[in-house]
Design a protein around this motif. Structure first.
Motif, PDB file in Angstrom:
ATOM      1  N   ASN A 106      -8.991   3.831   9.423  1.00 15.94           N
ATOM      2  CA  ASN A 106      -8.063   2.714   9.630  1.00 15.94           C
ATOM      3  C   ASN A 106      -6.666   3.239   9.314  1.00 15.94           C
ATOM      4  N   VAL A 107      -5.849   3.436  10.345  1.00 14.38           N
ATOM      5  CA  VAL A 107      -4.554   4.087  10.177  1.00 14.38           C
ATOM      6  C   VAL A 107      -3.427   3.153  10.605  1.00 14.38           C
ATOM      7  N   ARG A 108      -2.496   2.948   9.698  1.00 17.31           N
ATOM      8  CA  ARG A 108      -1.292   2.181  10.000  1.00 17.31           C
ATOM      9  C   ARG A 108      -0.108   3.122   9.922  1.00 17.31           C
ATOM     10  N   VAL A 109       0.800   3.035  10.877  1.00 22.08           N
ATOM     11  CA  VAL A 109       1.952   3.926  10.871  1.00 22.08           C
ATOM     12  C   VAL A 109       3.242   3.132  10.717  1.00 22.08           C
ATOM     13  N   MET A 110       4.207   3.741  10.047  1.00 22.85           N
ATOM     14  CA  MET A 110       5.538   3.170   9.888  1.00 22.85           C
ATOM     15  C   MET A 110       6.564   4.222  10.280  1.00 22.85           C
ATOM     16  N   LEU A 111       7.370   3.917  11.274  1.00 19.53           N
ATOM     17  CA  LEU A 111       8.436   4.812  11.700  1.00 19.53           C
ATOM     18  C   LEU A 111       9.674   4.512  10.857  1.00 19.53           C
ATOM     19  N   LYS A 112       9.977   5.395   9.919  1.00 16.43           N
ATOM     20  CA  LYS A 112      11.066   5.149   8.971  1.00 16.43           C
ATOM     21  C   LYS A 112      11.854   6.427   8.700  1.00 16.43           C
ATOM     22  N   ASP A 113      13.158   6.267   8.496  1.00 14.29           N
ATOM     23  CA  ASP A 113      14.008   7.340   8.016  1.00 14.29           C
ATOM     24  C   ASP A 113      14.088   7.195   6.501  1.00 14.29           C
ATOM     25  N   LEU A 114      13.337   8.018   5.807  1.00 12.72           N
ATOM     26  CA  LEU A 114      13.210   7.896   4.359  1.00 12.72           C
ATOM     27  C   LEU A 114      14.446   8.377   3.600  1.00 12.72           C
ATOM     28  N   SER A 115      15.426   8.895   4.324  1.00 11.68           N
ATOM     29  CA  SER A 115      16.670   9.301   3.659  1.00 11.68           C
ATOM     30  C   SER A 115      17.661   8.146   3.558  1.00 11.68           C
ATOM     31  N   GLN A 116      17.298   6.990   4.089  1.00  4.98           N
ATOM     32  CA  GLN A 116      18.184   5.830   4.051  1.00  4.98           C
ATOM     33  C   GLN A 116      18.065   5.090   2.721  1.00  4.98           C
ATOM     34  N   VAL A 117      19.188   4.619   2.218  1.00 10.16           N
ATOM     35  CA  VAL A 117      19.200   3.872   0.958  1.00 10.16           C
ATOM     36  C   VAL A 117      18.416   2.572   1.118  1.00 10.16           C
ATOM     37  N   ASN A 118      17.638   2.239   0.112  1.00  8.00           N
ATOM     38  CA  ASN A 118      16.837   1.006   0.056  1.00  8.00           C
ATOM     39  C   ASN A 118      15.711   0.945   1.081  1.00  8.00           C
ATOM     40  N   ILE A 119      15.341   2.093   1.666  1.00  7.93           N
ATOM     41  CA  ILE A 119      14.232   2.115   2.609  1.00  7.93           C
ATOM     42  C   ILE A 119      12.912   1.770   1.909  1.00  7.93           C
ATOM     43  N   SER A 120      12.819   2.050   0.622  1.00  5.18           N
ATOM     44  CA  SER A 120      11.591   1.761  -0.125  1.00  5.18           C
ATOM     45  C   SER A 120      11.295   0.267  -0.144  1.00  5.18           C
ATOM     46  N   GLU A 121      12.325  -0.548  -0.322  1.00  7.37           N
ATOM     47  CA  GLU A 121      12.139  -1.996  -0.313  1.00  7.37           C
ATOM     48  C   GLU A 121      11.627  -2.467   1.054  1.00  7.37           C
ATOM     49  N   GLU A 122      12.132  -1.860   2.100  1.00  4.42           N
ATOM     50  CA  GLU A 122      11.705  -2.209   3.457  1.00  4.42           C
ATOM     51  C   GLU A 122      10.227  -1.875   3.657  1.00  4.42           C
ATOM     52  N   ILE A 123       9.809  -0.716   3.173  1.00  4.92           N
ATOM     53  CA  ILE A 123       8.412  -0.299   3.304  1.00  4.92           C
ATOM     54  C   ILE A 123       7.495  -1.252   2.546  1.00  4.92           C
ATOM     55  N   VAL A 124       7.850  -1.537   1.312  1.00  5.00           N
ATOM     56  CA  VAL A 124       7.004  -2.406   0.485  1.00  5.00           C
ATOM     57  C   VAL A 124       6.945  -3.813   1.075  1.00  5.00           C
ATOM     58  N   ALA A 125       8.045  -4.284   1.617  1.00  7.45           N
ATOM     59  CA  ALA A 125       8.054  -5.603   2.250  1.00  7.45           C
ATOM     60  C   ALA A 125       7.092  -5.637   3.431  1.00  7.45           C
ATOM     61  N   GLU A 126       7.057  -4.578   4.221  1.00  2.05           N
ATOM     62  CA  GLU A 126       6.162  -4.520   5.373  1.00  2.05           C
ATOM     63  C   GLU A 126       4.697  -4.359   4.967  1.00  2.05           C
ATOM     64  N   LEU A 127       4.466  -3.808   3.795  1.00  3.34           N
ATOM     65  CA  LEU A 127       3.086  -3.693   3.311  1.00  3.34           C
ATOM     66  C   LEU A 127       2.490  -5.060   3.012  1.00  3.34           C
ATOM     67  N   GLY A 128       3.330  -6.004   2.645  1.00  2.00           N
ATOM     68  CA  GLY A 128       2.848  -7.345   2.335  1.00  2.00           C
ATOM     69  C   GLY A 128       1.876  -7.333   1.175  1.00  2.00           C
ATOM     70  N   ASP A 129       0.683  -7.867   1.411  1.00  2.00           N
ATOM     71  CA  ASP A 129      -0.332  -7.952   0.358  1.00  2.00           C
ATOM     72  C   ASP A 129      -1.203  -6.707   0.260  1.00  2.00           C
ATOM     73  N   THR A 130      -0.923  -5.692   1.062  1.00  2.00           N
ATOM     74  CA  THR A 130      -1.733  -4.465   1.034  1.00  2.00           C
ATOM     75  C   THR A 130      -1.517  -3.725  -0.278  1.00  2.00           C
ATOM     76  N   ALA A 131      -2.577  -3.565  -1.036  1.00  2.00           N
ATOM     77  CA  ALA A 131      -2.500  -2.840  -2.307  1.00  2.00           C
ATOM     78  C   ALA A 131      -2.596  -1.336  -2.037  1.00  2.00           C
ATOM     79  N   ILE A 132      -1.705  -0.574  -2.627  1.00  2.00           N
ATOM     80  CA  ILE A 132      -1.715   0.875  -2.473  1.00  2.00           C
ATOM     81  C   ILE A 132      -2.397   1.493  -3.698  1.00  2.00           C
ATOM     82  N   ASP A 133      -3.517   2.158  -3.452  1.00  3.35           N
ATOM     83  CA  ASP A 133      -4.281   2.782  -4.536  1.00  3.35           C
ATOM     84  C   ASP A 133      -3.798   4.193  -4.834  1.00  3.35           C
ATOM     85  N   VAL A 134      -3.278   4.860  -3.804  1.00  2.00           N
ATOM     86  CA  VAL A 134      -2.737   6.212  -3.971  1.00  2.00           C
ATOM     87  C   VAL A 134      -1.416   6.308  -3.221  1.00  2.00           C
TER      88      VAL A 134
END
Length: 260
Positions: free
Chosen positions: A53-81
């Protein structure tokens, strides 16, 4: 239920090799990368080979505050690793290298790695389980003339990882800093963008072998993982010789590889 891993820079190189290992162990995968074609190919291959089960996110990780954007898109998905793998290098003297590229490197290696770790770590601690694998480097153990910011950021990742690994003892969450030496990946193409390429060929490992070593170390909960006996020896040198000498040795190696 299957566990979920998020891998930055997961569409090629070391990140992709790690994705293969996680998929083989029936993890759900979230791959974050800047290359759309590589993401598409990685998703298709992982789904076909492992029925993952693979989900992809096209993101420029060098952008400021990109982490908040990623976590927002994860929604309720818990990250174990969480695998903070994405990165690139820049070769040249600090006085002449391009600041825009350097700023992106600093944002990616330092800010995004730290912020994404902080945001995802909260859920891990609350659940009492989780693993974080941060990609440092053998470069993190000493100063690196001609790649000064790359070495410095990898030193930051190493120090940061060791510190929070200590803080998290007893929580069920472990943090591992993987510190490979030169590894055959697309890094060699990216490092040369806008400047001379640093063609390191000595002591070159394969991404597959480094990924396997890091994956095993992460599962054991090791705080620092250095693949290869020679690399372990090199990591100790700055501790047993004057730092000025260690810095000069690195400079000579960099200049030799540039000449080659």
């Amino acid at each position: 239920m299957a566990k979920t891993v998020l891998i930055t820079g997961g569409a090629s190189g070391l990140g992709y090799e790690l994705a293969l290992l996680f998929a083989k162990d029936t993890y759900n995968l979230v791959l974050v990368d800047i290359n759309a074609d590589n993401l598409k190919q990685a998703k298709e291959t992982l789904e076909k080979k492992y029925n993952a089960n693979v989900r992809v996110m096209l993101k420029d990780l060098s952008q400021v505050n990109i982490s908040e954007e990623i976590v927002a898109e994860l929604g309720d998905t818990a990250i174990d690793v969480l695998v903070n793998n994405a990165g690139f290098g820049l070769f040249g003297t600090f006085a002449t290298t391009d600041w825009d590229r350097e700023a992106k490197m600093l944002n990616l290696h330092v800010v995004t790695t730290t912020h994404l770790t902080k945001l995802i770590l909260k859920g891990m601690v609350a659940r009492g389980s989780g693993k974080i694998l941060n990609l440092s480097s053998l470069a993190g153990f000493q100063p690196g003339p001609l790649m000064s910011l790359y070495y410095a950021t990898k030193g930051y990742i190493l120090s940061f990882s060791e510190a929070i690994a200590n803080e998290l003892k007893g929580t069920g969450v472990t943090v591992t800093a993987l510190c490979p030496g030169p590894t055959k990946t697309s890094f060699q193409q990216v490092v040369s963008e806008g400047t001379s390429e640093n063609k390191i060929t000595f002591n070159m490992a394969t991404a597959k072998d480094v990924a396997a070593y890091g994956y095993k170390a992460m599962n054991k909960g090791k705080s620092v993982a250095i693949p290869g006996g020679f690399n372990k020896f090199l990591a100790t040198l700055p501790r047993i010789m004057p730092r000025r000498l260690a810095t000069s040795i690195v400079r000579n190696i960099q200049e030799k590889n540039r000449a080659d």
